[in-house]
Design an enzyme around this catalytic site. Sequence first.
Site, short mmCIF file in Angstrom:
data_model
loop_
_atom_site.label_atom_id
_atom_site.label_comp_id
_atom_site.label_asym_id
_atom_site.label_seq_id
_atom_site.Cartn_x
_atom_site.Cartn_y
_atom_site.Cartn_z
N ARG A 16 24.46 -25.10 -9.77
CA ARG A 16 24.65 -23.47 -9.50
C ARG A 16 25.52 -23.42 -8.38
O ARG A 16 26.16 -24.17 -8.04
CB ARG A 16 23.33 -22.94 -8.90
CG ARG A 16 23.01 -23.45 -7.46
CD ARG A 16 21.59 -23.03 -7.00
NE ARG A 16 21.02 -23.47 -6.00
CZ ARG A 16 20.23 -22.93 -4.97
NH1 ARG A 16 19.57 -21.78 -5.37
NH2 ARG A 16 19.87 -23.40 -3.88
N ASN A 91 31.08 -31.84 -4.61
CA ASN A 91 30.63 -30.49 -4.48
C ASN A 91 29.33 -30.12 -3.65
O ASN A 91 29.23 -29.22 -2.82
CB ASN A 91 30.97 -29.64 -5.54
CG ASN A 91 30.36 -28.13 -5.50
OD1 ASN A 91 30.89 -27.38 -4.68
ND2 ASN A 91 29.09 -27.98 -5.79
N SER A 143 35.17 -27.39 3.84
CA SER A 143 34.95 -25.86 4.52
C SER A 143 35.76 -25.66 5.66
O SER A 143 36.12 -26.45 6.37
CB SER A 143 33.34 -25.87 4.78
OG SER A 143 33.23 -24.59 5.59
N TYR A 156 27.06 -29.51 10.34
CA TYR A 156 27.84 -29.12 9.15
C TYR A 156 29.19 -29.13 9.13
O TYR A 156 30.10 -30.05 8.32
CB TYR A 156 27.53 -27.78 8.54
CG TYR A 156 28.32 -27.01 7.42
CD1 TYR A 156 27.56 -27.53 6.14
CD2 TYR A 156 29.07 -26.28 7.41
CE1 TYR A 156 28.03 -27.02 4.81
CE2 TYR A 156 29.81 -25.70 6.03
CZ TYR A 156 29.08 -26.08 5.02
OH TYR A 156 29.76 -25.49 3.90
P1 NAP Z 1 24.65 -23.81 -3.29
O1 NAP Z 1 24.86 -22.60 -4.24
O2 NAP Z 1 23.44 -24.16 -2.42
O3 NAP Z 1 24.73 -24.98 -4.33
C1 NAP Z 1 24.76 -26.48 -3.92
C2 NAP Z 1 24.19 -27.38 -4.94
O4 NAP Z 1 24.01 -28.43 -4.40
C3 NAP Z 1 22.87 -26.63 -5.32
O5 NAP Z 1 22.39 -26.62 -6.76
C4 NAP Z 1 21.92 -27.93 -4.71
O6 NAP Z 1 20.58 -28.09 -5.06
C5 NAP Z 1 22.75 -29.18 -4.94
N1 NAP Z 1 22.32 -30.17 -3.85
C6 NAP Z 1 21.87 -30.01 -2.64
N2 NAP Z 1 21.58 -31.31 -2.20
C7 NAP Z 1 21.72 -32.25 -3.12
C8 NAP Z 1 21.48 -33.47 -3.23
N3 NAP Z 1 21.04 -34.28 -2.44
N4 NAP Z 1 21.94 -34.10 -4.50
C9 NAP Z 1 22.39 -33.40 -5.53
N5 NAP Z 1 22.67 -32.22 -5.36
C10 NAP Z 1 22.25 -31.41 -4.28
O7 NAP Z 1 25.84 -24.01 -2.46
P2 NAP Z 1 27.20 -23.58 -2.71
O8 NAP Z 1 27.55 -22.29 -1.76
O9 NAP Z 1 27.98 -23.51 -4.08
O10 NAP Z 1 28.13 -24.75 -1.88
C11 NAP Z 1 28.95 -25.91 -2.49
C12 NAP Z 1 29.72 -26.76 -1.78
O11 NAP Z 1 30.77 -25.70 -1.24
C13 NAP Z 1 28.90 -27.04 -0.83
O12 NAP Z 1 29.35 -28.36 -0.32
C14 NAP Z 1 29.28 -26.16 0.71
O13 NAP Z 1 29.14 -26.80 1.78
C15 NAP Z 1 30.72 -25.93 0.34
N6 NAP Z 1 30.85 -24.41 0.88
C16 NAP Z 1 30.35 -23.23 0.66
C17 NAP Z 1 30.70 -22.27 1.10
C18 NAP Z 1 29.98 -20.75 1.04
O14 NAP Z 1 30.38 -19.91 1.77
N7 NAP Z 1 28.93 -20.88 0.09
C19 NAP Z 1 31.68 -22.04 2.13
C20 NAP Z 1 32.42 -23.40 2.52
C21 NAP Z 1 31.95 -24.61 1.79
P3 NAP Z 1 19.26 -27.07 -4.53
O15 NAP Z 1 20.00 -26.15 -3.70
O16 NAP Z 1 18.84 -26.64 -5.68
O17 NAP Z 1 18.43 -28.08 -3.72
#
Ligand code: NAP
Length: 248
Positions: A16, A91, A143, A156
């Site tokens: 996702r 990711n 990030s 983080y």
């Molecule tokens: P997200 O919607 O929460 O998606 C992250 C995915 O990683 C989820 O499907 C989650 O599974 C999975 N995950 C969590 N723990 C895991 C584990 N131990 N093993 C395998 N999969 C695991 O987050 P996102 O916003 O797409 O973020 C993706 C990346 O971008 C992350 O590294 C985040 O730090 C980075 N990022 C995001 C933002 C933002 O604003 N969204 C900004 C900067 C950086 P479940 O949630 O189902 O447990």
Amino acid sequence: MLRLDNKVALITGGARGIGKAIAMTMAAQGASPVLCDIQEPLLQEAREDIKSKTGQDSLTFVCDVANAKQVEETVKKTLDSKSRIDILVNNAGITRDQLLATMSENDWDSVLSINLKSVFLFTKSVSRIMMKQRYGRIVNMASIIGVMGNAGQANYAASKGGVIAITKSTARELGKRGVTANAIAPGFIQTAMTDKLKEEHRQALLSQIPLARLGSPQDVANTALFLASDEAGYINGQVIQVCGGMLT
Ligand code: NAP
């Protein structure tokens, strides 16, 4: 331009959010996606969605990215099935926000393990394959918080600063084998991770973004596609900020 025909792309956290958008975007350009994530039902939903929109079927693995044995098994099964891995997108990530004074050791350890140790584990395992192939693209999700820090996110920020550092080291180690490593540093992207922010915090963040909108997973996926492409072959060890100008 920017086609990924027949490239095998392993994407962690691909069920996702940003990871799924990356898988969808790469599949639309001809890549064969390999998704690993923690929840089986979400993985299957993502697989069906990607197949219906792009025609590409994905391999899926339930894998805790912080677990060395599960990472090794995922990489081995991918290689057994696909014979190569061209693109690795590290990711998967989590937040466990808390002010430093009250942050638990467990919240520190979980965030560092899932966000940073995972990058070490997957890169170690996949880089052996990429070095033999003399070809590879590694894209790590950092990030802007890893660059600027943030109150309430010491764990983080440390993990994402670490992702930037391992990316630069990977780029220096693997460059001569035809493998590039780069990081994307997103700003404030609309996903489940940011949906949990309080409205006042969201408005405060929005006011700092010159483009005056949150980013979309697609904004990040477009950058990942470019970094994974042959056209980005001379970009190595860089951090690309996808943040609407929030951090300059
Ligand atoms: P997200 O919607 O929460 O998606 C992250 C995915 O990683 C989820 O499907 C989650 O599974 C999975 N995950 C969590 N723990 C895991 C584990 N131990 N093993 C395998 N999969 C695991 O987050 P996102 O916003 O797409 O973020 C993706 C990346 O971008 C992350 O590294 C985040 O730090 C980075 N990022 C995001 C933002 C933002 O604003 N969204 C900004 C900067 C950086 P479940 O949630 O189902 O447990």
